[in-house]
Design a protein around this motif. Structure first.
Motif: not given
Length: 387
Positions: A41-42, A45, A52
């Motif tokens: 997810q990071q 992002a 995030r």
């Protein structure tokens, strides 16, 4: 296990319109997951310049809409149907002579696995469809046998519920010497345990399907929850009313039902047609149901064929002449053949013609699902269908 790129590209699973329903950020997140299903997810992002928490929220939405299957970003395969509803142990008795009430009648007995959703599942599995099955069965020999049989056919039964609160559902049919149903009795109390919260546990499987088929063995609250949750999802929903009393479990607002299977009696029940007033014709009933929000309707009329209604109007599809042995399962076969073709992007008339063929073939066997059924078997009998 992550699916191959061939199976997980967005266009392989969703039509253009479905992808257009995504926001620009959701589409960007999905594209990154498709390119690398192990992406964090990071990483997403950072690449997209988002927080995030925003990425996490988009992934939740993509899961709810069926574009990913939750944690690990497992991606759905294409052309998949999930059936949810009844699984029943059937007992059928054929009378050797006209039935006489209040006395013993000689019969020949036959036992099999049944239930509308289960029969549709088996038909589709035998036709080679990627199929999942959701139901509730007792923790008993009958329930285990039903699930084992579906597993052997390649059906995903991982979301089926097994309970010790009630026995597996049973249905007994007594057929006269003319092979017509004389009396049917059913113990279906176990399906009351399919509560609306059950949908939460199976939702990723439903949301990721091309079609979800449900029968009205589900409780009223569960059917209403399914229709409510379907809003915003991209699968198409097909429902079979099963019987006139069970048709009453559907709400009056039928928006969200993409395809409805029923007969004329069930239509009168669903429409709450006043008793003592003139009965509706098939065309009138279909028009009324379309006004309630149903996109496509398949109304069975027995040997008189099928009436269908959609945005292109109302049409009649002739039945395929049969030499019936047992009519049990014919309606489920019609549903199966229709969904099989719609999954392959056939038109509704084309699909229903195949459904009527499969219904006829089923009545010409002793079983509720033809034991020789396959895609090749169905194709070999295609000449029996008149355009």
């Amino acid at each position: 296990m992550v699916q191959s790129d061939q199976d997980v590209t967005p266009t392989a699973k969703a039509g253009t319109q479905s992808l257009q329903d995504l926001s620009a950020q959701e589409r960007a997140v999905l594209d990154m997951i498709v390119a690398n299903p192990f992406v964090g997810q990071q990483q997403i992002a950072d690449a997209l310049g988002l927080a995030r928490s925003t990425v996490a929220a988009h992934i939740v939405q993509l899961t709810q809409k069926g574009f990913v299957l939750g944690r690990g970003y497992y991606l759905p395969v294409s052309k998949r149907i999930v059936c949810i509803g009844g699984a029943v142990f059937d007992r059928k008795y054929h009378a050797h002579a006209p039935l006489i009430s209040e006395t013993s009648n000689p019969v020949s007995g036959y036992r099999s696995h049944g239930g509308v959703a289960r029969n549709v599942t088996e038909n589709l599995a035998r036709l080679g469809v990627n199929i999942g099955f959701v139901s509730i069965l007792g923790d008993d020999e009958t329930g285990r046998a039903i699930l084992d049989n579906l597993r052997l056919l390649g059906v995903d039964v991982s979301r089926a519920i097994v309970t010790n609160e009630a026995p597996t559902a049973e249905y007994a049919a007594i057929l006269g010497p003319d092979n017509e149903l004389a009396l049917g009795i059913a113990d279906m109390g176990i399906f009351d345990l399919l509560k609306p919260e059950m949908l939460e546990t199976v939702w990723p499987q439903l949301a990721s399907a091309d079609w979800v088929f449900a029968d009205c063995n589900l409780p009223q609250a569960t059917l209403e929850a399914l229709l409510a949750k379907k809003s915003g999802s991209r699968f198409r929903l097909s429902i079979d009313t099963v019987s006139a009393p069970k048709a009453l479990r559907l709400p009056q607002d039928l928006s969200g039902v993409d395809l409805l299977f029923l007969n004329l009696d069930e239509a009168h029940s669903l429409l709450r047609h006043p008793a003592g007033t003139p009965r509706l014709s098939a065309d009138q009933a279909i028009s009324a149901l379309r006004e309630r929000g149903v996109a496509k309707i398949v109304m069975t009329m027995g040997a008189a064929g099928v009436h269908i209604g959609d945005e292109n109007g109302i049409r009649h599809i002739a039945s395929v002449p049969a030499q019936p042995v047992d009519i049990t399962g014919a309606g489920d076969a019609l549903i199966s053949g229709t969904l099989y073709c719609l999954l392959d992007q056939k038109t509704l008339p084309e699909a229903v013609r195949t459904g009527t063929l499969l219904a006829t073939l089923t009545t010409e066997s002793d079983a509720s699902v033809h034991p020789d059924l396959s895609a090749q078997f169905l194709e070999a009998h295609r000449h029996r269908v008149s355009e």
